[in-house]
Enzyme design. Structure first.
Site, PDB file in Angstrom:
ATOM      1  N   ARG A  68       0.694  -0.993  -0.177  1.00 54.86           N
ATOM      2  CA  ARG A  68      -0.502   0.119   0.241  1.00 54.86           C
ATOM      3  C   ARG A  68       0.978   1.030  -0.204  1.00 54.86           C
ATOM      4  O   ARG A  68       1.440   1.005   0.473  1.00 54.86           O
ATOM      5  CB  ARG A  68      -0.761   0.257   0.576  1.00 54.86           C
ATOM      6  CG  ARG A  68      -1.957   1.374   1.503  1.00 54.86           C
ATOM      7  CD  ARG A  68      -2.730   1.095   2.262  1.00 54.86           C
ATOM      8  NE  ARG A  68      -1.926   1.256   3.676  1.00 54.86           N
ATOM      9  CZ  ARG A  68      -2.065   1.132   5.219  1.00 54.86           C
ATOM     10  NH1 ARG A  68      -3.535   0.880   5.642  1.00 54.86           N
ATOM     11  NH2 ARG A  68      -0.759   1.755   5.886  1.00 54.86           N
ATOM     12  N   THR A  72      -1.019   7.398  -0.413  1.00 55.48           N
ATOM     13  CA  THR A  72      -2.459   7.782  -1.455  1.00 55.48           C
ATOM     14  C   THR A  72      -3.394   6.739  -0.965  1.00 55.48           C
ATOM     15  O   THR A  72      -4.477   6.406  -1.720  1.00 55.48           O
ATOM     16  CB  THR A  72      -1.741   7.806  -3.306  1.00 55.48           C
ATOM     17  OG1 THR A  72      -1.516   6.059  -3.511  1.00 55.48           O
ATOM     18  CG2 THR A  72      -1.289   8.267  -3.772  1.00 55.48           C
ATOM     19  N   ASP A 167       3.527  -2.813  12.506  1.00 55.86           N
ATOM     20  CA  ASP A 167       3.468  -2.891  11.355  1.00 55.86           C
ATOM     21  C   ASP A 167       3.470  -4.415  11.174  1.00 55.86           C
ATOM     22  O   ASP A 167       4.656  -5.253  11.792  1.00 55.86           O
ATOM     23  CB  ASP A 167       4.594  -2.603  10.418  1.00 55.86           C
ATOM     24  CG  ASP A 167       4.177  -3.036   9.100  1.00 55.86           C
ATOM     25  OD1 ASP A 167       4.717  -4.238   9.196  1.00 55.86           O
ATOM     26  OD2 ASP A 167       4.075  -2.326   7.875  1.00 55.86           O
ATOM     27  N   ASP A 170       6.704  -6.254   9.859  1.00 54.13           N
ATOM     28  CA  ASP A 170       8.218  -5.500  10.996  1.00 54.13           C
ATOM     29  C   ASP A 170       8.984  -6.334  11.432  1.00 54.13           C
ATOM     30  O   ASP A 170       9.184  -6.988  12.232  1.00 54.13           O
ATOM     31  CB  ASP A 170       8.656  -4.024  10.741  1.00 54.13           C
ATOM     32  CG  ASP A 170       7.990  -2.858   9.647  1.00 54.13           C
ATOM     33  OD1 ASP A 170       8.348  -3.558   7.997  1.00 54.13           O
ATOM     34  OD2 ASP A 170       7.977  -1.796   9.633  1.00 54.13           O
TER      35      ASP A 170
END
Length: 173
Positions: A68, A72, A167, A170
């Site tokens: 992603r 945006t 995340d 991560d």
């Protein structure tokens, strides 16, 4: 993930089979045809794959590599390994975080274009806005279920789930 997979596969199609035990013949069940398709969203969804395959060891595995754009919110698909025709198959999307819903919606679109009409999205954590986005985007075009361990209220300015877990990719890698 195995507990989520247990909930997600409650309605998996099965077929009756004859089984020979040491004492007699009986009937049991096996996963029905066509085989289910499990689709982890790369990279974080790979961390969920083993738990899912514990319950569906004969399922076929396909892959979608998606990222992603944080500014945006558009999804870029950089890898795709799916059968051309998945009509009639039960599909399971694995993505640990359902935040904005954009990635899962894009993954569902890939599956719908190939004939899927029965999709289950499995996430560890979801945000209410992401679930709402998913519901609006899919509508009644397909039977889509969402199985999650928890639902948090909102997203922050970076579109991370709040309070969330950070995340997932991560954390795994």
């Amino acid at each position: 993930v195995t507990l989520l997979a247990y909930e997600a596969t409650r309605d998996v199609r099965v077929e009756t089979v004859e089984v020979q035990t040491p004492l007699t013949t009986t009937t049991g069940v096996t996963i029905g045809a066509p085989k289910p398709l499990v689709v982890p969203i790369l990279r974080a969804g790979l961390g969920m794959l083993d738990g899912m395959l514990r319950l569906l060891p004969t399922a076929e595995v396909g892959f979608l590599g998606m990222v992603r754009n944080d500014e945006t919110l558009e999804i870029d698909t950089y890898a795709e390994r799916l059968p051309d025709d998945i009509s009639g198959r039960q599909c399971f999307i694995l993505d640990p975080m359902l935040a904005t819903g954009s990635t899962v919606v894009e993954a569902i679109e890939y599956l719908l274009q190939r004939g899927a009409r029965d999709v289950t999205c499995i996430s560890i954590l979801a945000a209410k806005p992401g679930i709402e986005t998913l519901e609006k985007a899919v509508g009644d075009r397909a039977q889509v279920r969402v199985v999650v361990a928890g639902v948090d209220e909102s997203l922050n300015e970076q579109n991370y789930i709040v309070p969330g877990l950070g995340d997932a990719g991560d954390r795994l890698y």
